[in-house]
Design a protein around this motif. Structure first.
Motif, PDB file in Angstrom:
ATOM      1  N   ARG A 116     -26.668  37.250 -42.310  1.00  0.00           N
ATOM      2  CA  ARG A 116     -27.825  37.671 -41.509  1.00  0.00           C
ATOM      3  C   ARG A 116     -27.885  36.913 -40.184  1.00  0.00           C
ATOM      4  O   ARG A 116     -28.155  37.482 -39.134  1.00  0.00           O
ATOM      5  CB  ARG A 116     -29.128  37.435 -42.279  1.00  0.00           C
ATOM      6  N   ALA A 131     -27.468  38.475 -36.530  1.00  0.00           N
ATOM      7  CA  ALA A 131     -28.532  38.261 -35.539  1.00  0.00           C
ATOM      8  C   ALA A 131     -27.969  37.664 -34.255  1.00  0.00           C
ATOM      9  O   ALA A 131     -28.449  37.952 -33.165  1.00  0.00           O
ATOM     10  CB  ALA A 131     -29.606  37.349 -36.123  1.00  0.00           C
ATOM     11  N   LYS A 168     -25.122  38.216 -32.867  1.00  0.00           N
ATOM     12  CA  LYS A 168     -24.300  39.176 -32.108  1.00  0.00           C
ATOM     13  C   LYS A 168     -23.042  38.531 -31.537  1.00  0.00           C
ATOM     14  O   LYS A 168     -22.775  38.633 -30.339  1.00  0.00           O
ATOM     15  CB  LYS A 168     -25.124  39.787 -30.975  1.00  0.00           C
ATOM     16  N   GLU A 220     -32.952  33.426 -38.406  1.00  0.00           N
ATOM     17  CA  GLU A 220     -32.369  34.651 -37.862  1.00  0.00           C
ATOM     18  C   GLU A 220     -33.306  35.385 -36.914  1.00  0.00           C
ATOM     19  O   GLU A 220     -32.852  36.104 -36.020  1.00  0.00           O
ATOM     20  CB  GLU A 220     -31.843  35.569 -38.962  1.00  0.00           C
ATOM     21  N   GLU A 221     -34.618  35.182 -37.091  1.00  0.00           N
ATOM     22  CA  GLU A 221     -35.568  35.843 -36.191  1.00  0.00           C
ATOM     23  C   GLU A 221     -35.431  35.280 -34.779  1.00  0.00           C
ATOM     24  O   GLU A 221     -35.372  36.021 -33.800  1.00  0.00           O
ATOM     25  CB  GLU A 221     -37.017  35.616 -36.659  1.00  0.00           C
ATOM     26  N   HIS A 272     -32.058  36.144 -33.294  1.00  0.00           N
ATOM     27  CA  HIS A 272     -32.057  37.555 -32.902  1.00  0.00           C
ATOM     28  C   HIS A 272     -32.757  37.730 -31.550  1.00  0.00           C
ATOM     29  O   HIS A 272     -32.235  38.391 -30.648  1.00  0.00           O
ATOM     30  CB  HIS A 272     -32.755  38.372 -33.983  1.00  0.00           C
ATOM     31  N   SER A 273     -33.924  37.117 -31.410  1.00  0.00           N
ATOM     32  CA  SER A 273     -34.657  37.237 -30.139  1.00  0.00           C
ATOM     33  C   SER A 273     -33.837  36.674 -28.988  1.00  0.00           C
ATOM     34  O   SER A 273     -33.761  37.269 -27.911  1.00  0.00           O
ATOM     35  CB  SER A 273     -35.978  36.468 -30.186  1.00  0.00           C
ATOM     36  N   ALA A 291     -30.611  36.333 -28.822  1.00  0.00           N
ATOM     37  CA  ALA A 291     -29.421  37.155 -28.567  1.00  0.00           C
ATOM     38  C   ALA A 291     -29.805  38.459 -27.869  1.00  0.00           C
ATOM     39  O   ALA A 291     -29.114  38.915 -26.957  1.00  0.00           O
ATOM     40  CB  ALA A 291     -28.699  37.443 -29.883  1.00  0.00           C
ATOM     41  N   MET A 292     -30.925  39.051 -28.286  1.00  0.00           N
ATOM     42  CA  MET A 292     -31.377  40.309 -27.684  1.00  0.00           C
ATOM     43  C   MET A 292     -31.693  40.116 -26.203  1.00  0.00           C
ATOM     44  O   MET A 292     -31.545  41.031 -25.409  1.00  0.00           O
ATOM     45  CB  MET A 292     -32.630  40.824 -28.405  1.00  0.00           C
ATOM     46  N   LYS A 324     -27.877  46.765 -41.824  1.00  0.00           N
ATOM     47  CA  LYS A 324     -27.610  45.441 -41.239  1.00  0.00           C
ATOM     48  C   LYS A 324     -28.717  45.005 -40.293  1.00  0.00           C
ATOM     49  O   LYS A 324     -28.616  43.970 -39.661  1.00  0.00           O
ATOM     50  CB  LYS A 324     -26.267  45.473 -40.508  1.00  0.00           C
ATOM     51  N   LEU A 325     -29.761  45.817 -40.184  1.00  0.00           N
ATOM     52  CA  LEU A 325     -30.890  45.418 -39.344  1.00  0.00           C
ATOM     53  C   LEU A 325     -31.584  44.220 -39.982  1.00  0.00           C
ATOM     54  O   LEU A 325     -31.567  44.053 -41.198  1.00  0.00           O
ATOM     55  CB  LEU A 325     -31.886  46.571 -39.231  1.00  0.00           C
ATOM     56  N   LEU A 326     -32.230  43.423 -39.148  1.00  0.00           N
ATOM     57  CA  LEU A 326     -32.939  42.258 -39.654  1.00  0.00           C
ATOM     58  C   LEU A 326     -34.057  42.698 -40.602  1.00  0.00           C
ATOM     59  O   LEU A 326     -34.338  42.040 -41.600  1.00  0.00           O
ATOM     60  CB  LEU A 326     -33.528  41.490 -38.463  1.00  0.00           C
TER      61      LEU A 326
END
Lengths: 461, 461
Positions: free
Chosen positions: A153, A157, A159, A297-298, A301-302, A304-305, A428-430
């Motif tokens: 995960r 996240a 990427k 991972e949150e 993810h943020s 990386a996004m 595979k989405l968070l």
């Protein structure tokens, strides 16, 4: 004074277990049932929260256990001394002294993606032996599958950015730290900070410096200079002991070949953009930015996004203890018993905990878009196997003897990557809302229904 | 094929650590700083969520580590082979080969209640040695303190009912299972299911039977009879494999001296009342009711508040992994350095992570109502010590030699009970809203303020 580190050892494996495995063993023995064959399966009743898939891991350690479990004289003497065993005949203890696992064990290869209800490990053999394995098997597979799944995960996240395991200090015991390093590498991490894990398995090892080093040197600049003098192009400088931008100013006076800088606090997104700009402006284009500090991972993810210019993330606690889901809740359940040559199905009908009977196999359909749904069927059921679908459970142990080749961690890691590449993106989405299709065969459903109807009043199954 | 169980051993303690402890050590050594003395302190920046106190545990294992840490030839050869150490001079590796901890270590006695900000362990000695201890010390104390604190919460929630550790299968590694058994007994549990933990520490060991036993026997009645034939008055019968009330009907045909019945699913409150009434009606007044199945302190609290007739709770996952707060997030921070005979304070001012400088002591006020507030002061500060307040940090290791007597688990457990009896009720609520008063001395506040103002621009601290 004798201090007890409470390390597990190969000699104590057999009694590093729940007492009830051994009381049941004694009862099977006394009842003459111990040679009856049975099948137990290990699976997740449901996926942990926020998980839409899990990754099987820990099989090597489980196989070590199965291969090495013995009851030493000391262990048997201890059992004999317990009040609960006082009426148990001596034959049982003699049996334990010569105990070996003599059955078969099937499992998903480590690194295989799995879902709820799917047996990921299956033990067939004398019921007394298969029962005695329970606690340790769950322990080995549950923890590493949890960490490998978390690592996957985190990697998804990130990427493509590196995720490095920094979790040894917060892992639940020294052994958990080593195992977490293994499982997180399998799941997609690029390395670990744990030196022993690296040595034992050839995992890349990473490290920077702590705030204490900067504080001890009394001056950031002096600390950076000293570190660089020793580690040159391997130096990663921690720049946030006091003020991050002031720390960066000192870092760019050290040497253009420093490997990186590490940010460990504050607004990582903002600081990373500022740091990248600052480093580039000073000719440090090749200097990496490593981020750490309560990451999960949150947050990754943020970051990386937002295309934050962070090259690698160090993740500690959240990886090693899987904070949001610190267990996979794997269970090990009896599914059939062979009695007088006849295979009898077994289920539980306890409220909320009912199980499917019979020894099973899993077939995974693979289409153009990758994994396209699994079918769980009775082991010997004649079903129309979807084209190209391979059985997932593979024989590892036959008549107590290890027969499978045990892959090294790099092979397993590659298998995980391959598996994830075949798992459709929606899983595979968070925060996945879709559930991967897992179907039970008609025969399993039919038998489960029949048995459920028979209970609680029937006593024949 | 060689299967690696990844067990920790005394030989690998020194490298079962984060790489950066050893890169910093090399830099201290190269910079000639390695003999400078420093003090590090272990503490919780803040209490984990829902916790209003913590219980210190794990010191025995930490002391074992400090006493036994050595760099073997194999470990040093491995370090030498790492690219990152390629420019490090041979002297450093020679130093590691003769490494011993030679400093002092102070700690709260195991079982002491503590709060955020309070140093629970303190290491004073050559900086290189104190730094090298970091990862393992955090690992030892963080996990057991977490479990002991969880066990205390569960015991408080149970209002005197027994809580038994059933967590080995879900603990994070085999070692975590043994350590969790230890820590949960310290925190207030009455025993464990882990046979090895019981053997090693003399903890009472408990066990019943699993559903698989009932399923295997093919008939609840037969299963109960067989078990009773072997275990007589030690028999605890699991009655919910199919239908709980039908299971109870069979249990009361077995023998009036059975020890108990276990409920593991369904509405435990309702079932326990029905079971008690049913057992009493059939003359089984002395038969205990044991409950298990995804229990945590919330559920136990509700069951206890409703006076549910449950005598003992078996708690697995929630106890061994502390699901709601799977870490205490303990940190180990440099607080002072002695340089040229002068003690220099050290702090971090990183955003959200600032620390208090100087080696400290804690005094706990004890009034008629029990604990009445703590004062954290500079180690040698002349403060007006509140009457009857004792210093909490006690010397354990002097010049590398263990000097404290290490109590056994029963003594520590009694100390926990005594501590909890002195902790005012408002801090023992499941959801406490009050914060226990912990005060920093004037001198600590003053120095922290001065140092914070000096940073980030100063480079003199």
């Amino acid at each position: 004074m004798k201090l007890n580190p409470l390390f597990p050892t190969v000699e104590t494996l057999a009694i590093n277990t729940d007492l009830y495995e051994l009381t049941m063993a004694a009862a099977y023995f006394e009842g003459g049932h111990h040679e009856e064959h049975a099948t137990f399966e290990l699976f997740a009743r449901k996926l942990p929260k926020r998980r839409s898939f899990l990754i099987a891991a820990g099989l090597e350690q489980a196989l070590h256990f199965v291969d090495n479990i013995r009851f030493t004289k000391q262990a048997v003497d201890h059992l004999r001394s317990l009040d609960v065993f006082k009426s148990v005949r001596s034959d049982f203890f003699d049996y334990l002294r010569q105990f070996r696992f003599t059955g078969d064990l099937y499992a998903l290869p480590e690194g295989t993606v799995f879902f709820s209800g799917e047996p990921i490990l299956q033990v067939t053999g004398p019921i007394i032996e298969s029962q005695i394995l329970e606690t340790c098997l769950i322990n080995c597979i549950n923890f590493q599958s949890m960490v490998a799944s978390k690592a996957a995960r985190l990697s998804l996240a990130g990427k493509g950015r590196s995720i490095v395991d920094f979790g040894s200090r917060r892992a639940h015991s020294l052994q958990a730290g080593i195992l977490a390093a293994r499982a997180s590498f399998l799941g997609g991490c690029s390395g670990t900070s744990n030196v022993l894990a690296a040595q034992e398995m050839g995992i890349p090892v990473h490290g920077t410096m702590a705030h204490s080093f900067v504080q001890a040197c009394g001056d950031e600049k002096k600390a950076f200079e000293l570190f660089y003098q020793v580690f040159r192009e391997n130096s990663i400088l921690l720049v946030d002991t006091y003020d991050t931008l002031a720390g960066l100013e000192k870092a760019v006076q050290i040497g253009h070949d420093i490997k990186g800088v590490r940010l460990d606090s504050g607004n990582l997104a903002e600081l990373a953009f500022q740091a990248r700009e600052f480093l580039d402006r000073h000719g440090y284009q090749n200097t990496q930015i490593v981020a750490s500090g309560d990451l999960d991972e949150e947050r990754i993810h943020s970051l990386a996004m937002a295309d934050t210019p962070i090259d690698a993330f160090g993740v500690g606690t959240d990886l090693a203890v899987s904070t949001d889901a610190p267990t996979c809740d794997l269970v090990y359940k009896l599914v059939e018993v062979i009695r007088e040559g006849r295979t009898e199905p077994r289920i539980k009908t306890s409220q909320g905990k009912s199980t499917f009977p019979y020894r099973k196999q899993i077939f995974r359909k693979v289409g153009k878009e990758g994994f396209a749904g699994d079918v769980i069927c009775k082991w010997d059921e004649e079903i129309k196997i979807p084209e190209g679908a391979e059985p997932l459970l593979r024989k590892q142990v036959e008549n107590g003897r290890l027969i499978a080749r045990v892959p090294d961690v790099s092979e397993i890691r590659a298998h995980v990557q391959e598996q994830l590449s075949q798992l459709p993106s929606s899983f595979k989405l968070l925060h996945s809302v879709e559930e991967y299709p897992v179907q039970y065969s008609d025969q399993l459903i039919k038998v489960q229904r029949e048995l459920t109807e028979m209970h609680p009043h029937s006593t024949t199954i």
